[in-house]
Design an enzyme around this catalytic site. Structure first.
Site, PDB file in Angstrom:
ATOM      1  N   HIS A  79     -33.996  -6.391 -30.434  1.00 13.13           N
ATOM      2  CA  HIS A  79     -33.656  -6.535 -29.017  1.00 13.13           C
ATOM      3  C   HIS A  79     -34.879  -6.943 -28.206  1.00 13.13           C
ATOM      4  O   HIS A  79     -34.789  -7.785 -27.296  1.00 13.13           O
ATOM      5  CB  HIS A  79     -33.071  -5.232 -28.470  1.00 13.13           C
ATOM      6  CG  HIS A  79     -31.824  -4.804 -29.164  1.00 13.13           C
ATOM      7  ND1 HIS A  79     -31.256  -3.574 -28.973  1.00 13.13           N
ATOM      8  CD2 HIS A  79     -31.016  -5.451 -30.052  1.00 13.13           C
ATOM      9  CE1 HIS A  79     -30.164  -3.468 -29.713  1.00 13.13           C
ATOM     10  NE2 HIS A  79     -30.010  -4.607 -30.378  1.00 13.13           N
ATOM     11  N   HIS A 236     -23.456  -9.519 -27.913  1.00 15.69           N
ATOM     12  CA  HIS A 236     -24.520  -8.771 -28.580  1.00 15.69           C
ATOM     13  C   HIS A 236     -24.935  -9.448 -29.876  1.00 15.69           C
ATOM     14  O   HIS A 236     -26.122  -9.423 -30.241  1.00 15.69           O
ATOM     15  CB  HIS A 236     -24.097  -7.331 -28.865  1.00 15.69           C
ATOM     16  CG  HIS A 236     -25.232  -6.532 -29.445  1.00 15.69           C
ATOM     17  ND1 HIS A 236     -26.250  -6.027 -28.669  1.00 15.69           N
ATOM     18  CD2 HIS A 236     -25.546  -6.224 -30.730  1.00 15.69           C
ATOM     19  CE1 HIS A 236     -27.135  -5.429 -29.451  1.00 15.69           C
ATOM     20  NE2 HIS A 236     -26.731  -5.540 -30.709  1.00 15.69           N
ATOM     21  N   ASP A 240     -28.729 -10.458 -31.043  1.00 18.46           N
ATOM     22  CA  ASP A 240     -29.349 -10.239 -32.348  1.00 18.46           C
ATOM     23  C   ASP A 240     -29.821 -11.546 -32.973  1.00 18.46           C
ATOM     24  O   ASP A 240     -30.900 -11.607 -33.581  1.00 18.46           O
ATOM     25  CB  ASP A 240     -28.348  -9.561 -33.291  1.00 18.46           C
ATOM     26  CG  ASP A 240     -28.190  -8.066 -33.032  1.00 18.46           C
ATOM     27  OD1 ASP A 240     -29.050  -7.492 -32.330  1.00 18.46           O
ATOM     28  OD2 ASP A 240     -27.218  -7.486 -33.537  1.00 18.46           O
ATOM     29  N   HIS A 263     -27.800  -9.938 -39.461  1.00 18.72           N
ATOM     30  CA  HIS A 263     -29.241 -10.069 -39.666  1.00 18.72           C
ATOM     31  C   HIS A 263     -29.566 -10.689 -41.025  1.00 18.72           C
ATOM     32  O   HIS A 263     -30.314 -11.667 -41.113  1.00 18.72           O
ATOM     33  CB  HIS A 263     -29.925  -8.710 -39.566  1.00 18.72           C
ATOM     34  CG  HIS A 263     -29.916  -8.117 -38.191  1.00 18.72           C
ATOM     35  ND1 HIS A 263     -30.394  -8.771 -37.083  1.00 18.72           N
ATOM     36  CD2 HIS A 263     -29.486  -6.906 -37.742  1.00 18.72           C
ATOM     37  CE1 HIS A 263     -30.261  -8.006 -36.010  1.00 18.72           C
ATOM     38  NE2 HIS A 263     -29.714  -6.872 -36.395  1.00 18.72           N
TER      39      HIS A 263
END
Length: 294
Positions: A79, A236, A240, A263
């Protein structure tokens, strides 16, 4: 495109707890000189070791993005890294009093506000970009992440979940400070109640609660205050994604498209990009030539 590198105009400080460790931690972000990049300093350890926020130093992506070097780690950086990327901050030194960056409210909003209040300072060194010259893709089992040539930095993200509130969501972002601060930085991390309970049972998410995450049960959101955006979940994921691709170490010129990525999947594409050096070139605002239109 910005002509010159940027740093923050004055230090900023904030404190909180780590999402997974539950430990209190203070973070101080300092201005840094040209070509310094983003570096993390563990001031709680002897000799105050420093780790550069670069892809080669990523050691884990299972629950968060973790940097490691010479036995020292810094965790849950995504973040904060997204805020640096979204606000076009190239150089900063981040001091941490523990190994995990504070989770704050589960988004990048608190630190974005602090960084914007501090302001940025243009430096004398040219800002160097990674300009994508041909498409490159990583895909597997219905998931994909790709990047193709563009004269801007853009992200298009699609998520799909078998949940009545999420289902399929898509959001497209032209990455600049205004769009990031308005549309993306406030989107909080999210998860399902059964996952949260599982993580707690096995000693993770010790700092997690309804103040720093959106939690879903089988039918809706557990949080009493609901959502900040109707499509907060996909926003969101873009947050990321910004954090992940910032670990290239230089800003990107290209369009990223993700479908059901995360990720580890994003990092797989970064590995591919860095290996296939014929798919990009480094440029400055003076040397860049936009890709030819079809």
């Amino acid at each position: 495109m910005l002509d010159f590198q940027q740093t923050i105009s004055r230090p900023v400080r904030f404190s909180g707890v780590g999402l997974h460790s539950g430990k209190p931690v203070t973070c101080i972000i300092h201005p840094a000189p040209e070509n310094h990049g983003i570096r993390f300093c563990r001031v709680d350890l002897p000799n105050k070791p420093v780790i550069s926020a670069l892809f080669r130093n990523v050691v884990d992506t299972s629950l968060a993005t973790v940097l490691g070097e010479n036995g020292v780690i810094v965790s849950t950086i995504e973040h904060l890294m997204a805020a640096f990327s979204g606000l076009c901050i190239d150089n900063a030194l981040v001091e941490l009093s523990a190994y995990e960056v504070p989770i704050m409210d589960g988004s990048a909003l608190p630190v974005t506000k602090l960084l914007m209040e501090a302001g940025t300072t243009a430096q004398s060194a040219a800002r160097v970009y990674m300009a994508v010259s041909r498409p490159i893709t990583h895909e597997q089992d219905g998931r994909s992440v790709s990047v193709q040539p563009s004269d801007k930095y853009e992200i298009s993200c699609t998520i799909e979940f078998p949940h009545p509130l999420l289902r399929s969501q898509t959001f497209c972002l032209l990455v600049d400070a205004e769009n990031f601060s308005r549309d993306i930085c406030g989107a909080r991390t999210f998860g399902f109640l059964h996952e949260y309970e599982y993580l707690k049972r096995y000693g993770f998410a010790k700092g997690g609660n309804l103040d720093n995450a959106v939690v879903l049960n089988e039918t809706g959101v557990v949080n009493e205050d609901g959502l900040r955006y109707p499509d907060e979940f996909v926003r969101h994921k873009i947050l990321d994604c910004l954090g992940d691709f910032s670990l290239l170490g230089i800003p990107l010129l290209g369009k990223i498209t993700t479908v059901k990525s995360g990720h580890a999947f994003n990092h797989a594409l970064i590995t591919k990009i860095l290996k296939e050096k014929d798919c990009w070139v480094t440029v400055t605002s003076e040397t860049y030539r936009p890709p030819a239109s079809d």
